[in-house]
Design a protein around this motif. Structure first.
Motif, mmCIF file in Angstrom:
data_model
loop_
_atom_site.group_PDB
_atom_site.id
_atom_site.type_symbol
_atom_site.label_atom_id
_atom_site.label_comp_id
_atom_site.label_asym_id
_atom_site.label_seq_id
_atom_site.Cartn_x
_atom_site.Cartn_y
_atom_site.Cartn_z
ATOM 1 N N ARG A 27 0.835 -1.193 0.000
ATOM 2 C CA ARG A 27 0.000 0.000 0.000
ATOM 3 C C ARG A 27 0.874 1.249 0.000
ATOM 4 O O ARG A 27 1.856 1.319 0.711
ATOM 5 C CB ARG A 27 -0.877 0.038 1.252
ATOM 6 N N SER A 28 0.478 2.236 -0.787
ATOM 7 C CA SER A 28 1.205 3.492 -0.766
ATOM 8 C C SER A 28 0.786 4.278 0.481
ATOM 9 O O SER A 28 -0.264 4.032 1.079
ATOM 10 C CB SER A 28 0.902 4.313 -2.018
ATOM 11 N N GLU A 29 1.598 5.233 0.843
ATOM 12 C CA GLU A 29 1.322 6.071 2.009
ATOM 13 C C GLU A 29 -0.046 6.729 1.909
ATOM 14 O O GLU A 29 -0.813 6.750 2.861
ATOM 15 C CB GLU A 29 2.416 7.136 2.120
ATOM 16 N N TYR A 30 -0.385 7.253 0.739
ATOM 17 C CA TYR A 30 -1.652 7.960 0.612
ATOM 18 C C TYR A 30 -2.847 7.034 0.420
ATOM 19 O O TYR A 30 -3.973 7.429 0.689
ATOM 20 C CB TYR A 30 -1.552 9.069 -0.444
ATOM 21 N N GLU A 31 -2.633 5.786 0.020
ATOM 22 C CA GLU A 31 -3.724 4.809 0.044
ATOM 23 C C GLU A 31 -4.130 4.567 1.493
ATOM 24 O O GLU A 31 -5.317 4.503 1.815
ATOM 25 C CB GLU A 31 -3.294 3.485 -0.587
ATOM 26 N N VAL A 32 -3.153 4.450 2.367
ATOM 27 C CA VAL A 32 -3.414 4.239 3.790
ATOM 28 C C VAL A 32 -4.112 5.458 4.381
ATOM 29 O O VAL A 32 -5.117 5.340 5.084
ATOM 30 C CB VAL A 32 -2.099 3.930 4.544
ATOM 31 N N LYS A 33 -3.597 6.639 4.074
ATOM 32 C CA LYS A 33 -4.190 7.871 4.608
ATOM 33 C C LYS A 33 -5.614 8.068 4.092
ATOM 34 O O LYS A 33 -6.483 8.543 4.825
ATOM 35 C CB LYS A 33 -3.310 9.069 4.275
ATOM 36 N N ALA A 34 -5.876 7.691 2.844
ATOM 37 C CA ALA A 34 -7.229 7.785 2.296
ATOM 38 C C ALA A 34 -8.174 6.828 3.032
ATOM 39 O O ALA A 34 -9.311 7.188 3.361
ATOM 40 C CB ALA A 34 -7.222 7.485 0.797
ATOM 41 N N ALA A 35 -7.701 5.613 3.312
ATOM 42 C CA ALA A 35 -8.532 4.648 4.049
ATOM 43 C C ALA A 35 -8.829 5.155 5.454
ATOM 44 O O ALA A 35 -9.962 5.053 5.937
ATOM 45 C CB ALA A 35 -7.833 3.288 4.107
ATOM 46 N N PHE A 36 -7.814 5.706 6.110
ATOM 47 C CA PHE A 36 -8.042 6.287 7.433
ATOM 48 C C PHE A 36 -9.051 7.424 7.349
ATOM 49 O O PHE A 36 -9.954 7.527 8.182
ATOM 50 C CB PHE A 36 -6.742 6.834 8.027
ATOM 51 N N LEU A 37 -8.909 8.282 6.357
ATOM 52 C CA LEU A 37 -9.800 9.438 6.226
ATOM 53 C C LEU A 37 -11.255 8.983 6.144
ATOM 54 O O LEU A 37 -12.130 9.536 6.817
ATOM 55 C CB LEU A 37 -9.408 10.260 5.000
ATOM 56 N N ASN A 68 -6.485 10.279 -7.378
ATOM 57 C CA ASN A 68 -7.827 9.703 -7.514
ATOM 58 C C ASN A 68 -8.160 8.691 -6.409
ATOM 59 O O ASN A 68 -9.162 7.996 -6.488
ATOM 60 C CB ASN A 68 -7.999 9.066 -8.892
ATOM 61 N N LEU A 69 -7.329 8.600 -5.378
ATOM 62 C CA LEU A 69 -7.561 7.614 -4.311
ATOM 63 C C LEU A 69 -8.835 7.879 -3.511
ATOM 64 O O LEU A 69 -9.397 6.953 -2.926
ATOM 65 C CB LEU A 69 -6.361 7.576 -3.346
ATOM 66 N N LEU A 70 -9.277 9.126 -3.460
ATOM 67 C CA LEU A 70 -10.492 9.445 -2.712
ATOM 68 C C LEU A 70 -11.755 9.290 -3.551
ATOM 69 O O LEU A 70 -12.859 9.283 -3.010
ATOM 70 C CB LEU A 70 -10.422 10.870 -2.154
ATOM 71 N N ASP A 71 -11.602 9.143 -4.857
ATOM 72 C CA ASP A 71 -12.767 9.052 -5.743
ATOM 73 C C ASP A 71 -13.787 8.002 -5.318
ATOM 74 O O ASP A 71 -14.993 8.260 -5.394
ATOM 75 C CB ASP A 71 -12.338 8.820 -7.188
ATOM 76 N N PRO A 72 -13.373 6.814 -4.844
ATOM 77 C CA PRO A 72 -14.376 5.824 -4.424
ATOM 78 C C PRO A 72 -15.231 6.284 -3.232
ATOM 79 O O PRO A 72 -16.294 5.735 -2.996
ATOM 80 C CB PRO A 72 -13.540 4.598 -4.036
ATOM 81 N N MET A 73 -14.775 7.296 -2.501
ATOM 82 C CA MET A 73 -15.561 7.811 -1.375
ATOM 83 C C MET A 73 -16.772 8.605 -1.851
ATOM 84 O O MET A 73 -17.784 8.665 -1.158
ATOM 85 C CB MET A 73 -14.696 8.728 -0.486
ATOM 86 N N GLN A 74 -16.669 9.230 -3.032
ATOM 87 C CA GLN A 74 -17.724 10.099 -3.542
ATOM 88 C C GLN A 74 -19.054 9.347 -3.593
ATOM 89 O O GLN A 74 -19.167 8.313 -4.242
ATOM 90 C CB GLN A 74 -17.351 10.609 -4.939
ATOM 91 N N GLY A 75 -20.039 9.848 -2.867
ATOM 92 C CA GLY A 75 -21.371 9.255 -2.852
ATOM 93 C C GLY A 75 -21.546 8.096 -1.884
ATOM 94 O O GLY A 75 -22.671 7.682 -1.594
ATOM 95 N N ARG A 76 -20.449 7.547 -1.392
ATOM 96 C CA ARG A 76 -20.522 6.449 -0.423
ATOM 97 C C ARG A 76 -21.137 6.971 0.872
ATOM 98 O O ARG A 76 -20.980 8.124 1.218
ATOM 99 C CB ARG A 76 -19.111 5.925 -0.166
ATOM 100 N N LYS A 77 -21.852 6.124 1.576
ATOM 101 C CA LYS A 77 -22.515 6.536 2.809
ATOM 102 C C LYS A 77 -21.620 6.312 4.021
ATOM 103 O O LYS A 77 -20.909 5.315 4.103
ATOM 104 C CB LYS A 77 -23.812 5.755 3.011
ATOM 105 N N SER A 78 -21.692 7.256 4.936
ATOM 106 C CA SER A 78 -21.024 7.141 6.226
ATOM 107 C C SER A 78 -21.984 7.690 7.264
ATOM 108 O O SER A 78 -22.415 8.849 7.151
ATOM 109 C CB SER A 78 -19.712 7.928 6.234
ATOM 110 N N GLN A 79 -22.367 6.857 8.190
ATOM 111 C CA GLN A 79 -23.344 7.226 9.213
ATOM 112 C C GLN A 79 -24.636 7.745 8.581
ATOM 113 O O GLN A 79 -25.259 8.676 9.067
ATOM 114 C CB GLN A 79 -22.761 8.256 10.172
ATOM 115 N N GLY A 80 -25.012 7.130 7.458
ATOM 116 C CA GLY A 80 -26.254 7.479 6.784
ATOM 117 C C GLY A 80 -26.169 8.700 5.887
ATOM 118 O O GLY A 80 -27.140 9.045 5.220
ATOM 119 N N ARG A 81 -25.024 9.360 5.840
ATOM 120 C CA ARG A 81 -24.857 10.566 5.027
ATOM 121 C C ARG A 81 -23.953 10.268 3.833
ATOM 122 O O ARG A 81 -22.944 9.592 3.963
ATOM 123 C CB ARG A 81 -24.238 11.686 5.871
ATOM 124 N N ALA A 82 -24.333 10.787 2.679
ATOM 125 C CA ALA A 82 -23.524 10.599 1.471
ATOM 126 C C ALA A 82 -22.279 11.476 1.549
ATOM 127 O O ALA A 82 -22.365 12.666 1.849
ATOM 128 C CB ALA A 82 -24.332 10.951 0.237
#
Length: 177
Positions: A27-37, A68-82
């Motif tokens: 994993r790259s450093e920013y892949e890890v940081k994106a997952a943490f975020l 583009n590591l954060l792109d999969p987050m777009q629209g994903r739900k977290s605590q019921g919020r997109a």
């Protein structure tokens, strides 16, 4: 209480799996940081009155090391919020952010940005700038050898009206009170 425990165990397991993946050398450093975020949005509660229909705005201010590591987050739900990704260009635009990642290019402006974030309750500030939580930030990424970890300022979180799940606090390498 049992229902709460029943639902929190999968969340903790997914965070732990993310942590285990974070330690993998592929994993790259920013892949890890994106997952943490992303996981921070799952284990922190905002008390600013937002409803499930309100997006949870994740803002990247300054240089964007994620690509583009954060792109999969777009629209994903977290605590019921997109989740909605935003890239503000001027400090005034951070007002609507729920999460504010401050990039390395903003090292000279970090004090000003943290003051602006503090003036708008409910902004989780995150960065990998050195001594970020000592300067007033809430979550700071730190590197221990080749491992990416994070530290938390509980005081800054409470002042921002944020509640951090105790399990996330346990995973932090350091928690400042």
């Amino acid at each position: 209480m049992r229902d709460h425990l029943k639902y929190s165990i999968p969340l903790v397991l997914s965070l732990c799996l993310s942590l285990a993946s974070a330690h993998a050398s592929i994993r790259s450093e920013y892949e890890v940081k994106a997952a943490f975020l992303y996981n921070f949005t799952r284990f922190i509660t905002w008390s600013n009155g937002a409803t499930a229909s309100d997006p949870l705005d994740v803002c990247i201010y300054g240089d964007d090391p994620f690509g583009n590591l954060l792109d999969p987050m777009q629209g994903r739900k977290s605590q019921g919020r997109a989740l909605q990704l935003r890239y503000p260009n001027v400090p005034a635009d951070i007002a609507g952010c729920d999460v504010l990642y401050i990039g390395q290019s903003q090292s000279r402006n970090v004090d000003e940005l943290l003051e602006m974030a503090e003036s708008h309750e409910g902004i989780l500030t995150v960065s990998d700038l050195p001594d970020f939580i000592r300067k007033g930030g809430i979550v700071g990424y730190v590197k221990q050898g080749n491992v990416i970890r994070f530290e938390i300022s509980l005081k800054a979180a409470m002042e921002a009206g944020l509640t951090i799940n105790s399990r996330l606090l346990e995973l932090a390498v350091r928690v400042l009170g």
